[in-house]
Enzyme design. Structure first.
Site, short mmCIF file in Angstrom:
data_model
loop_
_atom_site.label_atom_id
_atom_site.label_comp_id
_atom_site.label_asym_id
_atom_site.label_seq_id
_atom_site.Cartn_x
_atom_site.Cartn_y
_atom_site.Cartn_z
N CYS A 1 10.96 16.17 7.06
CA CYS A 1 11.43 16.31 8.44
C CYS A 1 10.92 15.15 9.28
O CYS A 1 11.44 14.88 10.36
CB CYS A 1 11.02 17.65 9.02
SG CYS A 1 9.31 18.02 8.70
N TRP B 1 10.83 23.85 0.47
CA TRP B 1 10.67 23.34 -0.89
C TRP B 1 10.22 21.88 -0.92
O TRP B 1 9.84 21.38 -1.98
CB TRP B 1 12.00 23.46 -1.67
CG TRP B 1 13.18 22.94 -0.89
CD1 TRP B 1 14.05 23.68 -0.14
CD2 TRP B 1 13.57 21.58 -0.72
NE1 TRP B 1 14.96 22.85 0.48
CE2 TRP B 1 14.69 21.56 0.14
CE3 TRP B 1 13.09 20.36 -1.23
CZ2 TRP B 1 15.33 20.37 0.51
CZ3 TRP B 1 13.73 19.19 -0.84
CH2 TRP B 1 14.83 19.21 0.01
N LYS C 1 6.01 33.65 1.89
CA LYS C 1 7.26 33.59 1.13
C LYS C 1 7.62 32.12 0.91
O LYS C 1 8.10 31.44 1.81
CB LYS C 1 8.40 34.28 1.89
CG LYS C 1 9.62 34.48 1.01
CD LYS C 1 10.93 34.36 1.73
CE LYS C 1 11.36 32.94 1.97
NZ LYS C 1 11.64 32.11 0.80
N GLU D 1 20.22 15.47 10.12
CA GLU D 1 19.07 15.14 9.30
C GLU D 1 19.61 14.77 7.90
O GLU D 1 20.26 15.60 7.26
CB GLU D 1 18.18 16.38 9.23
CG GLU D 1 16.78 16.09 8.81
CD GLU D 1 15.86 17.30 9.00
OE1 GLU D 1 16.33 18.45 8.96
OE2 GLU D 1 14.66 17.07 9.17
N GLY E 1 11.06 24.77 8.27
CA GLY E 1 12.38 24.74 7.64
C GLY E 1 13.43 24.25 8.62
O GLY E 1 13.11 23.54 9.58
N SER E 2 14.65 24.67 8.40
CA SER E 2 15.76 24.13 9.19
C SER E 2 15.83 24.79 10.57
O SER E 2 15.39 25.93 10.76
CB SER E 2 17.07 24.34 8.44
OG SER E 2 17.29 25.72 8.29
N GLU F 1 8.18 24.84 12.91
CA GLU F 1 8.24 23.42 12.57
C GLU F 1 9.60 23.19 11.94
O GLU F 1 9.81 23.52 10.78
CB GLU F 1 7.06 23.09 11.63
CG GLU F 1 6.67 21.64 11.70
CD GLU F 1 7.44 20.81 10.70
OE1 GLU F 1 8.52 20.31 11.09
OE2 GLU F 1 6.98 20.69 9.56
N SER G 1 1.64 11.82 9.00
CA SER G 1 1.02 13.08 8.63
C SER G 1 -0.46 12.90 8.34
O SER G 1 -0.85 12.05 7.54
CB SER G 1 1.70 13.65 7.38
OG SER G 1 3.06 13.87 7.67
P1 ADP Z 1 16.71 24.18 3.54
O1 ADP Z 1 18.15 24.22 3.92
O2 ADP Z 1 16.13 22.83 3.59
O3 ADP Z 1 16.39 24.90 2.26
P2 ADP Z 1 15.94 26.45 5.05
O4 ADP Z 1 15.56 26.55 6.50
O5 ADP Z 1 17.18 27.15 4.63
O6 ADP Z 1 15.95 24.93 4.70
O7 ADP Z 1 14.75 27.00 4.13
C1 ADP Z 1 13.41 26.96 4.46
C2 ADP Z 1 12.77 28.29 4.12
O8 ADP Z 1 13.42 29.30 4.88
C3 ADP Z 1 12.91 28.71 2.66
O9 ADP Z 1 11.72 29.38 2.27
C4 ADP Z 1 14.07 29.69 2.70
O10 ADP Z 1 14.03 30.66 1.67
C5 ADP Z 1 13.84 30.36 4.03
N1 ADP Z 1 15.04 30.98 4.63
C6 ADP Z 1 16.32 30.58 4.53
N2 ADP Z 1 17.12 31.42 5.23
C7 ADP Z 1 16.31 32.36 5.79
C8 ADP Z 1 16.51 33.49 6.64
N3 ADP Z 1 17.73 33.83 7.06
N4 ADP Z 1 15.44 34.20 7.01
C9 ADP Z 1 14.21 33.85 6.59
N5 ADP Z 1 13.95 32.83 5.80
C10 ADP Z 1 14.97 32.08 5.41
#
Ligand code: ADP
Length: 485
Positions: free
Chosen positions: A291, A157, A181, A388, A235-236, A257, A448
């Site tokens: 990040c 996001w 997604k 982080e 993401g995370s 990433e 970036s």
């Molecule tokens: P944050 O905690 O910063 O939102 P996330 O890694 O949870 O970071 O989210 C990054 C993306 O990963 C979002 O699009 C989220 O919907 C998606 N996401 C979160 N959990 C899962 C999962 N178990 N499998 C696939 N996608 C996921």
């Protein structure tokens, strides 16, 4: 297309096989304005069956898309680049609404994110293999570059546009089809992007978008499908690890990433005013929700006081407010969970002996705001130095030798971005070579760049996005040996 038109419901469904459709059972979910917690609009809440339908569409489109001439693929990207430029004000407004960042910053993201489309529109016609003579004679060795096949993209996001374009751009250029997604907090920008790419001439099924609140289930189902050939995730780190495990059964290609813990090192010979200016960018771009954000300031003892005083003065004078208000420099964080997490890290650092120089808490009132904060003399082992932060907080730790700075900088599981300020060329080279990071910024707070390979090492993941390297993630190589005298 005005900001309000972008909120109109005709583009709030799932985008599958070139058409907008409702989710299974008509399910939907709310998109929240982080500046006050109110509902902006609703979008379709895709199910596992919807995601599989999106993958069906991507698979069906793959063969003809791979055969589409590279120049044609590049020109679609170029057309989308132009349409995005024309609508940059509206896209920036939309992004600011759903994500919270100030409109001026959102415009910066539109420019940055859109550059991936321009860059990869130029890369598409440059995909090529090679022809060589067998070194011992008797044959010719050819390589053919082919798209890896249908991809699944999961985006975060914090940069709703750029984190999409840096995956979609090279995938289109390479001839891959895809299911995207977006993060559930910020689906609107991705839906607007799908509408623009369609207008630019992208054929049905090449790009499919599934908005959903069931990311874990949807991702597990899509990854379990052997027709999927690649996954790219931003993401995370914990979610990245899970996706890597899920990719094992079908041996999907992966780009990950993940999280960062960027050190920002200021040496005693640095230009301190320039370092403060760079620190403001590295820390405060996107309210610290990046990040690549400077997470730990490591400052030499001789200049620590001057650096801390100047940084505090700038951090303390930032205007916090709604992203769409004129003059706002710092918008809200994404949600309440984010505010709670930043609050806990700051409290922990203060309890551990850090001095609070400015900020330190969330203001009262609606919205998910946090006041820009500077902490001095943070213990090297404080939790704020290992996690982080993802918020507008600058923790400063003091060092005295170059070795100590490098050791502290590398004392993390992460390895994405790092920053160093020095005027000593030999030191610059030594430091750049000893930092265990995918990216090192020297006397700059902004790394970036779509022309550069963005990515990390260690728990920050693997793969590169952007640059000449970016398209490699979407290409397979077939070697052909031909007998010949
Ligand atoms: P944050 O905690 O910063 O939102 P996330 O890694 O949870 O970071 O989210 C990054 C993306 O990963 C979002 O699009 C989220 O919907 C998606 N996401 C979160 N959990 C899962 C999962 N178990 N499998 C696939 N996608 C996921």
């Amino acid at each position: 297309m005005s900001g309000l038109d972008l909120l109109a419901p005709e583009h709030h469904g799932l985008f599958i096989d070139g058409t907008w459709r409702e989710a299974e059972g008509g399910a939907s979910f709310a998109v929240i304005d982080p500046a006050d917690g109110s509902e902006l609009t609703t979008v379709a809440d895709g199910s596992v069956a919807d995601a599989v339908a999106a993958l069906d569409a991507a698979v069906a489109a793959q063969a003809s898309w791979a055969k589409t001439p590279p120049r044609t693929r590049g020109e679609i990207l170029r057309k989308a680049f132009e349409l995005i430029n024309e609508r940059s004000d509206d896209l920036a407004h939309l992004m600011s609404l759903e994500m919270g960042k100030p409109v001026a910053e959102a415009k910066g993201e539109v420019t940055y994110g859109n550059e991936f489309f321009r860059w990869f529109s130029e890369e598409a016609p440059r995909i090529h293999g090679r022809w060589m003579e067998n070194p011992v004679g008797g044959s010719r060795l050819l390589t053919v570059r082919k798209p890896v096949g249908p991809c699944f993209f999961i985006t975060p996001w914090n940069f709703p546009l750029a984190m999409g374009t840096r995956k979609i751009g090279p995938a289109i250029a390479a001839g891959c089809t895809m299911v995207v997604k977006p993060a559930e907090q910020t689906p609107l920008t991705m839906l607007a992007l799908a509408a623009i790419l369609t207008e630019a001439g992208l054929p049905e099924g090449v790009l499919n978008v599934v908005t959903t609140t069931s990311a874990p289930k949807v991702s597990a189902a899509v990854q379990a499908d052997p027709r999927l050939r690649k996954i790219s995730f931003t993401g995370s780190t914990p979610v990245g690890r899970l996706l890597v495990k899920q990719a094992a059964d079908n041996l999907q290609r992966m780009s990950m990433e993940l999280g960062g813990n960027a050190p920002f090192i200021v040496f005693e010979d640095a230009d301190i005013d320039a370092a403060v200016e760079g620190a403001m960018i590295a820390k405060m771009r996107n309210m610290g929700e990046a990040c690549t954000a400077a997470n730990r300031f490591l400052v030499h003892a001789d200049v620590a006081e001057e650096f801390a005083t100047k940084l505090t003065s700038q951090m303390g004078s930032l205007v916090v407010g709604r992203g769409q208000d004129e003059g706002t420099q710092v918008g809200p964080l994404i949600d309440e969970k984010a505010v709670d997490s930043v609050t806990a890290l700051v409290s922990g650092a203060v309890e551990g002996g850090a001095k609070l120089l400015t900020g330190g808490s969330a203001p009262s009132g609606p919205g998910y705001f946090f006041t820009p904060t500077v902490l001095l003399d943070v213990a090297a082992d404080a939790e704020i130095n290992s996690q982080e932060i993802f918020g507008p907080v600058a923790p400063i730790t003091v060092f005295t030798t170059e070795d100590e700075a490098v050791t502290k900088a590398n004392a993390t599981e992460y390895g994405l971005a790092s920053y160093v300020y020095t005027r000593d060329l030999s030191r610059t080279i030594r430091i750049a070579e000893s930092l265990e990071y995918g990216m090192v910024g020297v006397n700059t707070g902004l790394l970036s760049n779509p022309a550069a390979p963005f990515g990390g090492m260690k728990s920050s993941g693997f793969g590169r996005e952007g640059g000449f390297e970016g398209i490699e993630e979407y290409l397979e190589t077939t070697y052909v040996g031909i007998a010949a005298d």
